[in-house]
Scaffold this motif. Structure first.
Motif, short mmCIF file in Angstrom:
data_model
loop_
_atom_site.label_atom_id
_atom_site.label_comp_id
_atom_site.label_asym_id
_atom_site.label_seq_id
_atom_site.Cartn_x
_atom_site.Cartn_y
_atom_site.Cartn_z
N GLU A 273 -5.75 -18.25 7.29
CA GLU A 273 -6.16 -17.14 6.44
C GLU A 273 -6.86 -16.08 7.27
N LEU A 274 -7.19 -14.97 6.61
CA LEU A 274 -7.78 -13.84 7.32
C LEU A 274 -9.06 -14.20 8.07
N ASP A 275 -9.90 -15.04 7.48
CA ASP A 275 -11.15 -15.40 8.14
C ASP A 275 -10.92 -15.99 9.52
N ASP A 276 -9.79 -16.68 9.69
CA ASP A 276 -9.52 -17.35 10.95
C ASP A 276 -9.24 -16.38 12.09
N LEU A 277 -8.91 -15.13 11.75
CA LEU A 277 -8.65 -14.13 12.78
C LEU A 277 -9.90 -13.79 13.59
N PHE A 278 -11.07 -14.21 13.10
CA PHE A 278 -12.33 -13.89 13.76
C PHE A 278 -12.94 -15.12 14.45
N ARG A 279 -12.26 -16.25 14.40
CA ARG A 279 -12.78 -17.47 15.02
C ARG A 279 -12.50 -17.48 16.52
N PRO A 280 -13.47 -17.89 17.34
CA PRO A 280 -13.26 -17.88 18.79
C PRO A 280 -12.17 -18.83 19.25
N ASP A 281 -12.09 -20.03 18.67
CA ASP A 281 -11.10 -21.00 19.12
C ASP A 281 -9.68 -20.55 18.79
N VAL A 282 -9.50 -19.96 17.61
CA VAL A 282 -8.18 -19.46 17.22
C VAL A 282 -7.76 -18.32 18.14
N ASN A 283 -8.68 -17.42 18.43
CA ASN A 283 -8.36 -16.30 19.32
C ASN A 283 -8.05 -16.77 20.73
N LYS A 284 -8.77 -17.76 21.20
CA LYS A 284 -8.51 -18.30 22.54
C LYS A 284 -7.06 -18.79 22.65
N ARG A 285 -6.65 -19.58 21.66
CA ARG A 285 -5.28 -20.11 21.69
C ARG A 285 -4.24 -19.00 21.52
N ALA A 286 -4.52 -18.05 20.63
CA ALA A 286 -3.56 -16.96 20.40
C ALA A 286 -3.40 -16.10 21.64
N LEU A 287 -4.49 -15.81 22.33
CA LEU A 287 -4.43 -14.99 23.54
C LEU A 287 -3.65 -15.70 24.64
N GLU A 288 -3.87 -16.97 24.79
CA GLU A 288 -3.16 -17.72 25.83
C GLU A 288 -1.66 -17.73 25.58
N VAL A 289 -1.28 -17.89 24.32
CA VAL A 289 0.15 -17.87 23.97
C VAL A 289 0.73 -16.48 24.24
N ALA A 290 0.02 -15.44 23.83
CA ALA A 290 0.52 -14.06 24.01
C ALA A 290 0.68 -13.73 25.49
N LEU A 291 -0.27 -14.12 26.32
CA LEU A 291 -0.18 -13.84 27.75
C LEU A 291 0.99 -14.61 28.38
N ARG A 292 1.14 -15.85 27.96
CA ARG A 292 2.23 -16.67 28.49
C ARG A 292 3.59 -16.09 28.12
N GLU A 293 3.73 -15.63 26.86
CA GLU A 293 4.99 -15.04 26.42
C GLU A 293 5.29 -13.74 27.14
N ALA A 294 4.26 -12.95 27.37
CA ALA A 294 4.45 -11.68 28.08
C ALA A 294 4.96 -11.93 29.50
N LYS A 295 4.35 -12.88 30.18
CA LYS A 295 4.80 -13.20 31.54
C LYS A 295 6.24 -13.68 31.53
N LYS A 296 6.58 -14.49 30.54
CA LYS A 296 7.96 -15.00 30.43
C LYS A 296 8.95 -13.86 30.27
N ASN A 297 8.51 -12.79 29.59
CA ASN A 297 9.37 -11.63 29.35
C ASN A 297 9.27 -10.58 30.45
N GLY A 298 8.59 -10.92 31.54
CA GLY A 298 8.50 -10.01 32.67
C GLY A 298 7.56 -8.85 32.48
N ILE A 299 6.60 -8.97 31.56
CA ILE A 299 5.65 -7.89 31.28
C ILE A 299 4.31 -8.21 31.96
N THR A 300 3.82 -7.29 32.75
CA THR A 300 2.51 -7.43 33.38
C THR A 300 1.44 -6.96 32.42
N ILE A 301 0.52 -7.84 32.08
CA ILE A 301 -0.57 -7.51 31.18
C ILE A 301 -1.77 -7.02 32.00
N ARG A 302 -2.34 -5.89 31.59
CA ARG A 302 -3.46 -5.30 32.32
C ARG A 302 -4.79 -5.38 31.58
#
Length: 473
Positions: A178-207
């Motif tokens: 739910e929306l409240d979970d978008l502000f949780r540190p643990d949820v954000n940690k996992r979401a960021l790691e997935v997003a960075l991993r997917e970007a690298k897989k797609n050849g995108i350099t994250i800055r």
């Protein structure tokens, strides 16, 4: 639209208008303000009742326009040596940079003392983000932004600097429901790691990671633990963290939230153990807290000397008038003014609290939620309009996710409701333009004049009743 068709349109624009390829692409697909001009040029007001539109989709704060107008008039005092010459140059007036540094030190409770040389002045935050992306990204590099996000980030990042927003998705992330979970540190940690991993897989350099705190469009503040998680993630991956804090003083009371999270700036946190300070940048501006979108003044606060130099190298192209800079400096210097104070008795807080309460009360029967205590808007839940009640009982709202097989159908229904509102002279913003992961959400601005808000909510009520028939499945 297929890439072949898109290329054809761009090629045609190049031929017809004698443009560069980048200019032709912007002309065809990235011009936001041109199409908006007609709808914005004829707004409704009690003085102009024939005006067509009430605009509740733009994040403008009109609550203290009269007071701000009077304050500005009192401050205008043209000093030829300071205001009619090149003066100190395009980085920003010395007065404004000193005032901004003092303001951030005191009001944002910065742990590290901010000095004048840590401040770079820009004509609004769109310009600040554009310049930052130009300075830290190569063509095609990516900026992580948690979803949903302010849609202007797409334009600010892409249109001139050719960076790209890479949305951080939460659907499927452990702990998110739910929306409240978008502000949780643990949820954000996992979401960021997935997003960075997917970007690298797609050849995108994250800055970098770009966040809005308070959040736009959700209208809440990130808790300190989540901000520390953002900083830690960026430090571990050698990314810049950019915190857009333009709504910092637009925090108000909302009885619908039992324990609202107060605003805490990333400047106030002890983050030096998890990230280099020269990778941390804070943005602030006059548009929201000071009810002055048209003043077009913003700032970048950073310890990064190289970044300041890079911004300075292109600052001739975005030089704010010094006379206006001194007007904003006067606002920042006046610690007693109630316009931007976060005291419960201050003008901005009182009016925002009242408008938010009125907006939610008028529309509670329609399912509008007011889980907001910051910003200028409410995140409206109208998912029930898009699916039959029988289906809703069986599946909840899972079929409204953007990953569902029928996503295009629900996107059309969401846009259809926005069109119904437009037919009734009301402009509101569908959630899909903010990269919401579920259809049926809308952002509704409540910081307009009282009469305009009352009329706008009447038109919303009329549109909701029409939609119950129009969108019946």
């Amino acid at each position: 639209m297929s890439s072949i068709c898109r290329k054809g349109h761009i090629d045609a624009a190049i031929y017809e208008h004698h443009l560069s390829r980048r200019a032709a692409e912007n002309f065809k697909y990235r011009d936001v303000w041109g199409p908006r001009e007609k709808s914005m040029a004829n707004p409704w007001s009690p003085e102009t009742p024939m005006g067509r539109s009430i605009i509740l989709r733009l994040a403008e704060n009109s609550l203290l326009h009269d007071e701000m107008g009077q304050f500005i008039k009192e401050q205008i005092n043209v000093l030829p040596l300071s205001h009619l010459t090149y003066s100190t140059g395009p980085r920003g007036s010395c007065r404004l940079r000193r005032a901004a540094a003092a303001f951030l030190n005191e009001e944002f409770h910065s742990l590290q003392t901010i000095a004048q040389d840590n401040i770079f002045v820009t004509p609004g935050l769109a310009s600040a983000i554009d310049a930052l992306i130009w300075a830290i990204c190569n063509d095609g590099d990516g900026i992580l932004v948690p979803q949903p996000y302010y849609n202007g980030f797409d334009f600010d990042t892409l249109n001139r600097s050719n960076g790209r927003v890479i949305g951080v998705k939460y659907e499927g992330i452990e702990g998110f429901s739910e929306l409240d979970d978008l502000f949780r540190p643990d949820v954000n940690k996992r979401a960021l790691e997935v997003a960075l991993r997917e970007a690298k897989k797609n050849g995108i350099t994250i800055r970098a990671l770009l966040i809005s705190n308070p959040h736009n469009p959700l209208g809440r503040c990130y808790p300190p633990k989540t901000l520390l998680e953002f900083a830690s993630f960026c430090g571990k991956n050698q990314l810049h963290v950019i915190s857009d804090e333009i709504y910092a003083k637009s925090v108000f009371l909302n009885a619908a939230l039992s324990s609202p999270t107060p605003f805490v700036s990333i400047l106030a946190l002890d983050i030096h153990k998890v990230i280099e300070l020269n990778l941390t940048h804070v943005l602030y501006g006059a548009s929201k807290d000071f009810c002055a979108n048209g003043l077009r003044l913003g700032l970048v606060c950073t310890n990064n000397e190289g970044l300041i130099g890079a911004l300075s190298s292109i600052s001739m192209f975005s030089w704010s008038p010094h006379v206006l800079q001194d007007v904003w400096a006067a606002m920042l210097e006046d610690r007693q003014q109630t316009i931007i104070s976060q005291r419960p008795s201050s003008g901005n807080v009182v009016l925002a609290t009242t408008r938010c309460k009125y907006t939610s009360t008028c529309n509670r029967p329609h399912g509008l939620i007011a889980s907001t205590n910051a910003g200028l808007f409410i995140w409206v839940d109208l998912r029930h309009l898009l699916i039959p009640e029988s289906s809703r009982d069986q599946t909840g709202y899972r079929e409204l996710r953007v990953t569902s097989p029928d996503a295009s159908v629900y996107k059309q229904r969401e846009q259809r409701f926005a069109d119904i509102c437009a037919q009734n002279g009301l402009m509101i913003a569908p959630g899909s333009i903010y990269a919401a992961e579920e259809f049926g959400w809308f952002r509704l601005t409540f910081t307009v004049g009282k009469n305009a808000l009352e009329e706008g909510l009447k038109r919303l009520d009329k549109s909701l009743k029409a939609a119950e028939t129009d969108l019946r499945i």
